[in-house]
Design an enzyme around this catalytic site. Sequence first.
Site, PDB file in Angstrom:
ATOM      1  CG  HIS A  33      -1.689  -1.143   1.820  1.00  0.00           C
ATOM      2  ND1 HIS A  33      -3.070  -1.279   1.312  1.00  0.00           N
ATOM      3  CD2 HIS A  33      -1.457  -2.305   1.942  1.00  0.00           C
ATOM      4  CE1 HIS A  33      -3.478  -2.306   1.691  1.00  0.00           C
ATOM      5  NE2 HIS A  33      -2.488  -3.224   2.232  1.00  0.00           N
ATOM      6  CD  GLU A 119      -0.866   1.609   4.255  1.00  0.00           C
ATOM      7  OE1 GLU A 119      -0.594   2.314   3.369  1.00  0.00           O
ATOM      8  OE2 GLU A 119      -2.015   1.305   4.554  1.00  0.00           O
ATOM      9  CG  HIS A 158      -5.065  -1.378  -1.282  1.00  0.00           C
ATOM     10  ND1 HIS A 158      -5.386  -0.303  -0.493  1.00  0.00           N
ATOM     11  CD2 HIS A 158      -6.140  -2.391  -1.177  1.00  0.00           C
ATOM     12  CE1 HIS A 158      -6.412  -0.514   0.124  1.00  0.00           C
ATOM     13  NE2 HIS A 158      -6.700  -1.639  -0.204  1.00  0.00           N
ATOM     14  CG  ASP A 168      -2.917   1.923  -1.988  1.00  0.00           C
ATOM     15  OD1 ASP A 168      -3.956   1.360  -2.505  1.00  0.00           O
ATOM     16  OD2 ASP A 168      -2.438   1.611  -0.922  1.00  0.00           O
TER      17      ASP A 168
END
Length: 190
Positions: A33, A119, A158, A168
């Site tokens: 992400h 992330e 994602h 993303d």
Amino acid sequence: MRIEDGWLEGARRVPSPNQDARPGGEVSAVVLHSISLPPGEFGGAYIERLFTNSLDPAAHPYFADIAHLRVSAHLLIRRSGECVQFVPFGRRAWHAGRSCWLDRGRPRSALNDFTVGIELEGDEVHAYRDAQYRALALATQALMVSYAEIEPARITSHARVAPLRKSDPGPAFDWAYFRQCVDCLEPRSD
């Protein structure tokens, strides 16, 4: 880097309440992400506050729409390459939302059940930093050593698991360079 008791060695721990048990205990894939809070801005504590349910909705106009969300990721890789871990890998983080994936020929939904959410501090416009690719490659290697089902083909984005609502980590993420970074690392079995 190694993983011990579900925690990445060297990562700063910031436990998130937004987690629960994995049904069946499967850890077999990774979803990448990107996140920046406020959008397009880097640094600061806002991402950590979002993942720990302490984001002040009045701190920025954008936050009024997201402060109520109960989300998390296993790992955040900052622009500097610093790793921040919110959820042990053996537990379910709340990162993929409504998602589906063709997994070895069979459709699967509820990807949070079996994936690790990573992330990257960034967005779909600004290039990611070399320090992030290095940290991501090292974390990926540690995951592949600790969880045998995770292999390069089981690392996705994602955007690929929720294509109608997410994009993303976006075109700014260099997949070829990331895979080269992973391939260049010496395999570790310790």
